[in-house]
Motif scaffolding. Structure first.
Motif, PDB file in Angstrom:
ATOM      1  N   MET A   1       6.861  12.974  -0.227  1.00 36.34           N
ATOM      2  CA  MET A   1       6.158  11.762   0.195  1.00 36.34           C
ATOM      3  C   MET A   1       7.034  10.966   1.149  1.00 36.34           C
ATOM      4  N   VAL A   2       6.419  10.393   2.175  1.00 35.83           N
ATOM      5  CA  VAL A   2       7.140   9.605   3.175  1.00 35.83           C
ATOM      6  C   VAL A   2       6.770   8.130   3.001  1.00 35.83           C
ATOM      7  N   GLY A   3       7.756   7.256   3.159  1.00 27.64           N
ATOM      8  CA  GLY A   3       7.552   5.833   2.934  1.00 27.64           C
ATOM      9  C   GLY A   3       6.864   5.117   4.073  1.00 27.64           C
ATOM     10  N   HIS A   4       5.622   5.498   4.351  1.00 26.19           N
ATOM     11  CA  HIS A   4       4.819   4.782   5.337  1.00 26.19           C
ATOM     12  C   HIS A   4       4.127   3.627   4.621  1.00 26.19           C
ATOM     13  N   LEU A   5       4.888   2.558   4.431  1.00 21.66           N
ATOM     14  CA  LEU A   5       4.516   1.465   3.538  1.00 21.66           C
ATOM     15  C   LEU A   5       3.154   0.856   3.841  1.00 21.66           C
ATOM     16  N   LEU A   6       2.834   0.681   5.129  1.00 25.29           N
ATOM     17  CA  LEU A   6       1.614  -0.049   5.468  1.00 25.29           C
ATOM     18  C   LEU A   6       0.346   0.728   5.129  1.00 25.29           C
ATOM     19  N   LEU A   7       0.446   2.018   4.883  1.00 21.88           N
ATOM     20  CA  LEU A   7      -0.731   2.761   4.429  1.00 21.88           C
ATOM     21  C   LEU A   7      -1.139   2.315   3.028  1.00 21.88           C
ATOM     22  N   TYR A   8      -0.239   1.625   2.331  1.00 21.43           N
ATOM     23  CA  TYR A   8      -0.526   1.152   0.978  1.00 21.43           C
ATOM     24  C   TYR A   8      -0.823  -0.350   0.969  1.00 21.43           C
TER      25      TYR A   8
ATOM     26  N   ALA B   1      -5.143  -4.307   2.909  1.00 21.24           N
ATOM     27  CA  ALA B   1      -5.975  -4.568   4.085  1.00 21.24           C
ATOM     28  C   ALA B   1      -6.212  -3.291   4.885  1.00 21.24           C
ATOM     29  N   ILE B   2      -5.184  -2.466   5.004  1.00 20.23           N
ATOM     30  CA  ILE B   2      -5.338  -1.197   5.727  1.00 20.23           C
ATOM     31  C   ILE B   2      -6.239  -0.255   4.941  1.00 20.23           C
ATOM     32  N   THR B   3      -6.090  -0.240   3.626  1.00 20.40           N
ATOM     33  CA  THR B   3      -6.974   0.574   2.783  1.00 20.40           C
ATOM     34  C   THR B   3      -8.422   0.146   2.970  1.00 20.40           C
TER      35      THR B   3
ATOM     36  N   SER C   1       1.667   5.357  11.888  1.00 20.57           N
ATOM     37  CA  SER C   1       0.995   5.813  10.655  1.00 20.57           C
ATOM     38  C   SER C   1      -0.356   5.133  10.495  1.00 20.57           C
ATOM     39  N   ILE C   2      -0.448   3.842  10.852  1.00 19.79           N
ATOM     40  CA  ILE C   2      -1.726   3.123  10.767  1.00 19.79           C
ATOM     41  C   ILE C   2      -2.734   3.698  11.746  1.00 19.79           C
ATOM     42  N   VAL C   3      -2.313   3.922  12.982  1.00 19.68           N
ATOM     43  CA  VAL C   3      -3.211   4.466  14.007  1.00 19.68           C
ATOM     44  C   VAL C   3      -3.799   5.796  13.551  1.00 19.68           C
ATOM     45  N   LEU C   4      -2.952   6.700  13.088  1.00 20.61           N
ATOM     46  CA  LEU C   4      -3.431   8.001  12.638  1.00 20.61           C
ATOM     47  C   LEU C   4      -4.409   7.861  11.472  1.00 20.61           C
ATOM     48  N   ASP C   5      -4.093   6.971  10.550  1.00 24.56           N
ATOM     49  CA  ASP C   5      -4.928   6.778   9.367  1.00 24.56           C
ATOM     50  C   ASP C   5      -6.305   6.248   9.742  1.00 24.56           C
ATOM     51  N   LEU C   6      -6.357   5.218  10.594  1.00 27.36           N
ATOM     52  CA  LEU C   6      -7.630   4.592  10.932  1.00 27.36           C
ATOM     53  C   LEU C   6      -8.483   5.472  11.846  1.00 27.36           C
ATOM     54  N   LEU C   7      -7.834   6.358  12.596  1.00 29.96           N
ATOM     55  CA  LEU C   7      -8.581   7.263  13.472  1.00 29.96           C
ATOM     56  C   LEU C   7      -8.970   8.560  12.767  1.00 29.96           C
ATOM     57  N   GLY C   8      -8.565   8.726  11.520  1.00 31.74           N
ATOM     58  CA  GLY C   8      -8.927   9.936  10.791  1.00 31.74           C
ATOM     59  C   GLY C   8      -8.009  11.111  11.045  1.00 31.74           C
ATOM     60  N   ASN C   9      -6.743  10.819  11.413  1.00 33.76           N
ATOM     61  CA  ASN C   9      -5.718  11.849  11.618  1.00 33.76           C
ATOM     62  C   ASN C   9      -6.094  12.900  12.660  1.00 33.76           C
TER      63      ASN C   9
ATOM     64  N   THR D   1      -1.564  15.522  -3.961  1.00 30.91           N
ATOM     65  CA  THR D   1      -0.901  15.337  -2.676  1.00 30.91           C
ATOM     66  C   THR D   1      -0.816  13.850  -2.345  1.00 30.91           C
ATOM     67  N   PRO D   2       0.363  13.332  -2.005  1.00 32.49           N
ATOM     68  CA  PRO D   2       0.477  11.911  -1.664  1.00 32.49           C
ATOM     69  C   PRO D   2      -0.335  11.561  -0.421  1.00 32.49           C
ATOM     70  N   ARG D   3      -0.773  10.326  -0.364  1.00 34.76           N
ATOM     71  CA  ARG D   3      -1.497   9.861   0.823  1.00 34.76           C
ATOM     72  C   ARG D   3      -0.611  10.006   2.058  1.00 34.76           C
ATOM     73  N   SER D   4       0.664   9.653   1.935  1.00 39.01           N
ATOM     74  CA  SER D   4       1.615   9.828   3.041  1.00 39.01           C
ATOM     75  C   SER D   4       2.503  11.017   2.717  1.00 39.01           C
ATOM     76  N   ASP D   5       1.916  12.208   2.788  1.00 40.90           N
ATOM     77  CA  ASP D   5       2.644  13.421   2.420  1.00 40.90           C
ATOM     78  C   ASP D   5       3.532  13.894   3.564  1.00 40.90           C
ATOM     79  N   GLY D   6       4.160  15.033   3.370  1.00 36.91           N
ATOM     80  CA  GLY D   6       5.062  15.557   4.388  1.00 36.91           C
ATOM     81  C   GLY D   6       4.387  15.791   5.725  1.00 36.91           C
ATOM     82  N   TRP D   7       3.149  16.253   5.699  1.00 44.77           N
ATOM     83  CA  TRP D   7       2.457  16.540   6.960  1.00 44.77           C
ATOM     84  C   TRP D   7       2.062  15.262   7.678  1.00 44.77           C
ATOM     85  N   ASN D   8       1.804  14.196   6.930  1.00 51.37           N
ATOM     86  CA  ASN D   8       1.617  12.895   7.547  1.00 51.37           C
ATOM     87  C   ASN D   8       2.914  12.469   8.242  1.00 51.37           C
TER      88      ASN D   8
END
Length: 314
Positions: free
Chosen positions: A115-122, A125-127, A170-178, A290-297
């Motif tokens: 898991m990677v510490g992409h804090l703002l994915l948690y 508001a982003i959720t 990380s936010i951009v990728l998340d909101l655009l659907g990766n 699988t973590p939300r911010s996994d290795g591939w993220n």
């Protein structure tokens, strides 16, 4: 259940230590700096202290949390994975895409949590924004723009892009659907030190036509942390400082006329994203999900960081 060792008791490491301790999951603290290790021992006398990573890896504790300098991430994380440990590693995951990919592949091959510490994915508001956009109410997401600026601490070992941008990428990728990256362009200014950019603008184009613009600066008069999302039917603005999301029901119709039907502010319950992130890691350790911010993220974020860095010096 005490199941994690935090490696690194510096500024951010202390935050992780505090959260995992409060969650009754902290089994140990590893720190090579004697002064920092002594302070940690004094504050958490009931927690085992380790003088280096090797001592921590030799323990029977199943998971390692890394809050060490970015250049150490690949070597340390791989050593932990090879020792059979699950791993949480702070952003940026690594400094090279290929190194990040090797970690993600190893974790997959050995069914380990990475898991990677992409804090703002948690950040709640982003959720909320991710779920709202996924509902389709706003239509297709066309563009995401982020701004992270302030008169901040200037670093010598990295530029502002590597320091600030992992959050926003990380936010951009998340909101655009990766989506898959098609092209990254970037330009910046090194105003205070040669070749260490203090101000960076990056433009990203993804396969399928979605785009993003990111602005990062630690030499800026205003404290600004915002995410703007442009969709087919609406516009969303997240003010990270005010912790407020505003949905603007406005846009341009098929005849290219402006349409403005007002706006609404979304009330989102206050919470601590770092606590949520730590809880998520502990849940993944238990369920093996699988973590939300996994290795591939992490790989996807590092790829954009690296491509932009290359573009800065083209």
């Amino acid at each position: 259940m005490k199941q994690v060792i935090v490696v690194g008791a510096g500024n951010w490491g202390q935050n992780l230590i505090q959260n995992f301790y409060a969650l009754e999951a902290l089994a140990g603290i590893a720190e090579i700096n004697p002064e920092l290790r002594s302070k940690a021992q004094a504050r958490y006398p009931d927690v085992v202290s380790y003088a280096d990573l090797q001592q921590a890896l030799a323990s029977d504790i199943p998971a390692i949390v890394f809050a060490t300098p970015a250049p150490t991430h690949y070597q340390y994380a791989m050593a932990a994975l090879e020792a059979g440990k699950d791993v949480f590693i702070e952003k940026p995951m690594t400094l090279q895409t290929e190194a990040a990919r090797k970690l993600a592949e190893y974790a997959d091959q050995h069914s380990q949590i990475l898991m990677v510490g992409h804090l703002l994915l948690y950040q709640p508001a982003i959720t909320w924004m991710r779920d709202y956009l996924a509902s389709g109410k706003a239509g297709k997401v066309l563009h995401v723009a982020t701004q992270r600026t302030k008169l901040g601490k200037v670093r010598q070992e990295e530029n502002v892009w590597w320091s600030f941008a992992p959050h926003d990428v990380s936010i951009v990728l998340d909101l655009l659907g990766n989506p898959q990256v098609e092209r990254v362009q970037a330009h910046g200014q090194a105003m205070l030190q040669p070749e260490i950019e203090d101000n960076v603008h990056a433009d990203i184009r993804f396969r399928g036509g979605q785009t993003a613009h990111l602005h990062t600066s630690w030499y800026w008069p205003l404290l600004q942390r915002s995410t703007t999302v442009i969709t087919e039917r609406q516009m969303l603005v997240y003010d990270e400082i005010a912790q407020q999301v505003t949905v603007y029901d406005k846009g341009v119709d098929e005849q290219l006329n402006n349409r403005d039907e007002g706006s609404s502010v979304v009330n989102i319950a206050a919470s601590e994203p770092l606590k949520i992130e730590c809880q998520h890691f502990l849940q993944c350790l238990q369920t093996r999900e699988t973590p939300r911010s996994d290795g591939w993220n992490g790989v996807a974020v590092v790829e954009i960081l690296e491509k932009a860095q290359e573009a800065l010096h083209d």
